[in-house]
Design a protein around this motif. Structure first.
Motif, mmCIF file in Angstrom:
data_model
loop_
_atom_site.group_PDB
_atom_site.id
_atom_site.type_symbol
_atom_site.label_atom_id
_atom_site.label_comp_id
_atom_site.label_asym_id
_atom_site.label_seq_id
_atom_site.Cartn_x
_atom_site.Cartn_y
_atom_site.Cartn_z
ATOM 1 N N VAL A 132 -7.091 -2.504 7.092
ATOM 2 C CA VAL A 132 -6.050 -1.958 7.956
ATOM 3 C C VAL A 132 -4.865 -1.567 7.085
ATOM 4 C CG1 VAL A 132 -4.497 -2.398 9.892
ATOM 5 C CG2 VAL A 132 -6.790 -3.401 9.882
ATOM 6 N N ASN A 133 -4.433 -0.311 7.217
ATOM 7 C CA ASN A 133 -3.249 0.172 6.514
ATOM 8 C C ASN A 133 -2.050 0.127 7.453
ATOM 9 O OD1 ASN A 133 -4.339 0.987 3.909
ATOM 10 N ND2 ASN A 133 -5.430 2.591 5.023
ATOM 11 N N PHE A 134 -0.946 -0.454 6.975
ATOM 12 C CA PHE A 134 0.314 -0.500 7.717
ATOM 13 C C PHE A 134 1.324 0.331 6.936
ATOM 14 C CE2 PHE A 134 -1.958 -4.447 8.353
ATOM 15 C CZ PHE A 134 -1.844 -4.704 9.705
ATOM 16 N N LEU A 135 1.999 1.228 7.628
ATOM 17 C CA LEU A 135 2.930 2.129 6.940
ATOM 18 C C LEU A 135 4.225 2.212 7.725
ATOM 19 C CD1 LEU A 135 3.207 4.314 4.623
ATOM 20 C CD2 LEU A 135 2.547 5.977 6.341
ATOM 21 N N THR A 136 5.355 1.844 7.084
ATOM 22 C CA THR A 136 6.656 2.040 7.711
ATOM 23 C C THR A 136 7.240 3.352 7.221
ATOM 24 O OG1 THR A 136 7.733 0.727 5.967
ATOM 25 C CG2 THR A 136 7.121 -0.412 8.005
ATOM 26 N N PHE A 137 7.837 4.087 8.147
ATOM 27 C CA PHE A 137 8.355 5.417 7.796
ATOM 28 C C PHE A 137 9.627 5.717 8.569
ATOM 29 C CE2 PHE A 137 8.900 9.901 8.802
ATOM 30 C CZ PHE A 137 8.913 10.451 7.531
ATOM 31 N N VAL A 138 10.607 6.250 7.850
ATOM 32 C CA VAL A 138 11.771 6.898 8.433
ATOM 33 C C VAL A 138 12.143 8.010 7.468
ATOM 34 C CG1 VAL A 138 13.492 5.394 7.331
ATOM 35 C CG2 VAL A 138 14.036 6.532 9.499
ATOM 36 N N ALA A 139 12.622 9.124 7.987
ATOM 37 C CA ALA A 139 12.772 10.333 7.181
ATOM 38 C C ALA A 139 13.660 10.139 5.956
ATOM 39 C CB ALA A 139 13.318 11.470 8.052
ATOM 40 N N SER A 140 14.621 9.238 6.018
ATOM 41 C CA SER A 140 15.582 9.083 4.931
ATOM 42 C C SER A 140 15.074 8.200 3.794
ATOM 43 C CB SER A 140 16.891 8.493 5.473
ATOM 44 O OG SER A 140 16.651 7.226 6.075
ATOM 45 N N GLU A 141 13.876 7.605 3.954
ATOM 46 C CA GLU A 141 13.387 6.658 2.952
ATOM 47 C C GLU A 141 11.947 6.977 2.557
ATOM 48 O OE1 GLU A 141 13.822 2.683 4.346
ATOM 49 O OE2 GLU A 141 15.922 2.963 4.957
ATOM 50 N N LYS A 142 11.535 6.448 1.416
ATOM 51 C CA LYS A 142 10.157 6.586 0.974
ATOM 52 C C LYS A 142 9.260 5.707 1.838
ATOM 53 C CE LYS A 142 7.196 5.993 -3.091
ATOM 54 N NZ LYS A 142 7.132 5.587 -4.515
ATOM 55 N N PRO A 143 8.109 6.238 2.303
ATOM 56 C CA PRO A 143 7.201 5.408 3.103
ATOM 57 C C PRO A 143 6.725 4.185 2.323
ATOM 58 C CG PRO A 143 6.559 7.734 3.169
ATOM 59 C CD PRO A 143 7.607 7.605 2.109
ATOM 60 N N LEU A 144 6.533 3.086 3.026
ATOM 61 C CA LEU A 144 6.035 1.858 2.410
ATOM 62 C C LEU A 144 4.686 1.509 3.019
ATOM 63 C CD1 LEU A 144 9.269 -0.344 2.265
ATOM 64 C CD2 LEU A 144 8.186 0.924 0.394
ATOM 65 N N TYR A 146 1.308 -0.938 3.285
ATOM 66 C CA TYR A 146 0.770 -2.285 3.108
ATOM 67 C C TYR A 146 -0.697 -2.246 3.530
ATOM 68 C CZ TYR A 146 5.788 -3.205 3.768
ATOM 69 O OH TYR A 146 7.165 -3.164 3.693
ATOM 70 N N GLN A 147 -1.535 -2.973 2.830
ATOM 71 C CA GLN A 147 -2.934 -3.069 3.204
ATOM 72 C C GLN A 147 -3.248 -4.488 3.633
ATOM 73 O OE1 GLN A 147 -5.108 -1.498 -0.203
ATOM 74 N NE2 GLN A 147 -5.232 0.489 0.793
ATOM 75 N N GLY A 148 -4.004 -4.615 4.732
ATOM 76 C CA GLY A 148 -4.268 -5.937 5.266
ATOM 77 C C GLY A 148 -5.709 -6.150 5.656
ATOM 78 N N ILE A 156 -2.215 -9.233 13.550
ATOM 79 C CA ILE A 156 -1.069 -9.758 14.300
ATOM 80 C C ILE A 156 0.000 -10.306 13.361
ATOM 81 C CG2 ILE A 156 -0.364 -11.607 15.877
ATOM 82 C CD1 ILE A 156 -3.181 -11.168 17.214
ATOM 83 N N SER A 157 -0.390 -11.137 12.399
ATOM 84 C CA SER A 157 0.590 -11.724 11.485
ATOM 85 C C SER A 157 1.260 -10.656 10.630
ATOM 86 C CB SER A 157 -0.077 -12.778 10.606
ATOM 87 O OG SER A 157 -1.104 -12.208 9.800
ATOM 88 N N ASN A 158 0.499 -9.656 10.182
ATOM 89 C CA ASN A 158 1.087 -8.571 9.390
ATOM 90 C C ASN A 158 2.061 -7.740 10.209
ATOM 91 O OD1 ASN A 158 0.111 -8.629 6.630
ATOM 92 N ND2 ASN A 158 -1.920 -8.258 7.469
ATOM 93 N N LEU A 159 1.695 -7.446 11.450
ATOM 94 C CA LEU A 159 2.596 -6.686 12.318
ATOM 95 C C LEU A 159 3.912 -7.432 12.516
ATOM 96 C CD1 LEU A 159 0.465 -5.134 15.224
ATOM 97 C CD2 LEU A 159 2.040 -3.921 13.710
ATOM 98 N N ASN A 160 3.814 -8.696 12.833
ATOM 99 C CA ASN A 160 5.028 -9.490 13.050
ATOM 100 C C ASN A 160 5.893 -9.539 11.792
ATOM 101 O OD1 ASN A 160 4.648 -10.187 15.759
ATOM 102 N ND2 ASN A 160 3.310 -11.904 15.222
#
Length: 237
Positions: A132-144, A146-148, A156-160
């Motif tokens: 499962v790939n988790f990616l945080t994104f907002v236009a002003s920052e570089k995407p981050l 995470y792989q889980g 669930i724990s990764n989302l939290n």
């Protein structure tokens, strides 16, 4: 009289992972895009392990088989984590596919799932049985990215954790949490994760950045579209 502005071209996104090979072919004009063809092959035996090719001959065979389904000679490629693009370039060439570019999973997901011009924040979750790939994104920052682990309790724990970390840094909630990947199709999976995390989860619209003419066939059905998020994002890269 010929219309000089009606030229079309084809763009293929090819998503290569250890558990599957998926493609989407988009036919693009100045006025519209449409999904011309799409599909996947699930290898019957292991050909890729931890990004490394363990059975080149079989992988070439699978790539040749999938190449029969699209007309373009070139493709934009996403590779497994840890893959050597030079080695894959040679394998793709043997299969009759010319890589136009190699694009990371995080950039492909942003292109596919985040509406163009959006200024708000997103947590993108691409959920497959293997990873499962988790990616945080907002236009002003570089995407981050995470792989889980794909186990439900790990999702669930990764989302939290990611959600809380975001709030601690930005002092505001993430606006949208969007799921794609083959597991996004399963309502019991999303219902369970939403119940356990108390978060507002939505299935992503992987076609949001395409200009589609719905009279064209075949259009990718919504219920099948989630697992093609990376492949579609590649066509938009």
């Amino acid at each position: 009289m010929f219309n000089l502005f009606s030229k079309t071209h084809r763009v293929v996104g090819l998503d290569i992972k250890s558990g599957y090979i998926r493609f989407v072919e988009i036919v693009r004009t100045l006025a519209e895009d449409h999904v011309h063809s799409y599909g996947e092959i699930v290898p019957e035996e292991e050909v890729i392990r931890n990004g490394e090719i363990v059975n080149e001959q079989k992988l070439v065979t699978y790539l040749r088989d999938i190449k029969k389904n699209f007309k373009s000679r070139t493709a934009i490629i996403s590779l497994p984590d840890g893959a050597n693009s030079r080695i894959y370039h040679d394998v793709l060439r043997k299969a009759g596919i010319k890589p136009h570019a190699f694009v990371s999973v995080d950039m492909a997901l942003v292109q596919s799932l985040v509406p163009k011009g959006s200024e708000t924040s997103f947590l993108l979750v691409d959920a497959e049985p293997e990873i499962v790939n988790f990616l945080t994104f907002v236009a002003s920052e570089k995407p981050l990215l995470y792989q889980g682990d794909p186990a439900n309790h790990s999702v669930i724990s990764n989302l939290n954790r990611i959600y809380i970390d975001w709030y601690d840094i930005h002092k505001e909630k993430i606006h949208y949490i969007l799921f794609s990947g083959s597991r996004a199709k399963a309502p019991e999976f999303l219902d369970y994760v939403a119940r356990e995390t108390k978060l507002d989860l939505k299935r992503a619209n992987v076609l949001v950045n395409l200009t589609l003419n719905t009279e064209k066939v075949p259009i990718l059905p919504r219920e099948d579209s989630y697992k093609y998020a990376v492949a579609i994002g590649l066509t938009l890269s």
